[in-house]
Motif scaffolding. Structure first.
Motif, PDB file in Angstrom:
ATOM      1  N   ASN A   2      -8.206  -4.669  -8.920  1.00  0.00           N
ATOM      2  CA  ASN A   2      -7.975  -5.345  -7.572  1.00  0.00           C
ATOM      3  C   ASN A   2      -8.305  -4.312  -6.484  1.00  0.00           C
ATOM      4  N   GLY A   3      -8.302  -4.811  -5.255  1.00  0.00           N
ATOM      5  CA  GLY A   3      -8.587  -3.892  -4.135  1.00  0.00           C
ATOM      6  C   GLY A   3      -7.385  -2.948  -3.840  1.00  0.00           C
ATOM      7  N   TRP A   4      -6.036  -3.217  -4.233  1.00  0.00           N
ATOM      8  CA  TRP A   4      -4.991  -2.429  -4.055  1.00  0.00           C
ATOM      9  C   TRP A   4      -4.957  -1.136  -4.826  1.00  0.00           C
ATOM     10  N   LEU A   5      -5.509  -1.473  -6.052  1.00  0.00           N
ATOM     11  CA  LEU A   5      -5.532  -0.175  -6.995  1.00  0.00           C
ATOM     12  C   LEU A   5      -6.994   0.650  -6.554  1.00  0.00           C
ATOM     13  N   CYS A   7      -7.713   1.090  -3.460  1.00  0.00           N
ATOM     14  CA  CYS A   7      -7.317   1.978  -2.154  1.00  0.00           C
ATOM     15  C   CYS A   7      -6.416   3.185  -2.731  1.00  0.00           C
ATOM     16  N   THR A   8      -5.461   2.823  -3.690  1.00  0.00           N
ATOM     17  CA  THR A   8      -4.721   3.637  -4.268  1.00  0.00           C
ATOM     18  C   THR A   8      -5.419   4.952  -4.789  1.00  0.00           C
ATOM     19  N   VAL A  45       1.104   6.180  -2.073  1.00  0.00           N
ATOM     20  CA  VAL A  45       0.514   5.874  -3.164  1.00  0.00           C
ATOM     21  C   VAL A  45       1.415   5.085  -4.076  1.00  0.00           C
ATOM     22  N   LEU A  48       1.611   1.775  -2.504  1.00  0.00           N
ATOM     23  CA  LEU A  48       0.383   0.789  -2.816  1.00  0.00           C
ATOM     24  C   LEU A  48       0.235   0.093  -4.515  1.00  0.00           C
ATOM     25  N   LEU A  49       0.977   1.334  -4.971  1.00  0.00           N
ATOM     26  CA  LEU A  49       1.125   0.982  -6.522  1.00  0.00           C
ATOM     27  C   LEU A  49       2.126  -0.173  -6.846  1.00  0.00           C
ATOM     28  N   HIS A  51       2.667  -2.630  -4.777  1.00  0.00           N
ATOM     29  CA  HIS A  51       2.147  -3.869  -4.220  1.00  0.00           C
ATOM     30  C   HIS A  51       1.145  -4.309  -5.220  1.00  0.00           C
ATOM     31  N   ALA A  52       0.277  -3.455  -5.569  1.00  0.00           N
ATOM     32  CA  ALA A  52      -0.807  -3.871  -6.667  1.00  0.00           C
ATOM     33  C   ALA A  52      -0.158  -4.287  -7.924  1.00  0.00           C
ATOM     34  N   ALA A  54       2.583  -6.111  -8.121  1.00  0.00           N
ATOM     35  CA  ALA A  54       3.599  -7.292  -7.708  1.00  0.00           C
ATOM     36  C   ALA A  54       4.967  -6.753  -8.065  1.00  0.00           C
TER      37      ALA A  54
END
Length: 84
Positions: A2-5, A7-8, A45, A48-49, A51-52, A54
């Motif tokens: 996904n987008g969060w990963l 971005c990470t 980082v 973000l992880l 959040h990615a 959940a």
């Protein structure tokens, strides 16, 4: 993925790589800058992880890492300073 990963991964490549390079190479002042830069980047980082994936319980580690990285920077600054 996904987008969060994504971005990470971008933050790891764009933020942690220069911080690691400064921390490994250079004079003591540049190493201090590398360590000081690595703390906030690692905190972001980990957020973000969390959040990615959940998993809000994973936010405990960056919550502890943020003040510890600041304290570590102060310790390294003290060690690099002039000796009385």
């Amino acid at each position: 993925m996904n987008g969060w990963l994504l971005c990470t991964l971008a933050l790891l490549a764009g933020g942690m790589a220069p911080a690691a390079w400064l921390a490994v190479r250079g004079d003591p002042a540049q190493r201090l800058v590398g360590v000081a830069l690595a703390g906030p980047v690692a905190t972001l980082v980990l957020v973000l992880l969390a959040h990615a994936m959940a998993q809000p319980s994973y936010l405990i580690v960056p919550l502890v890492l943020a003040p510890l990285s600041f304290a570590g920077t102060l310790v390294f600054t003290r060690l690099l300073g002039p000796r009385p």
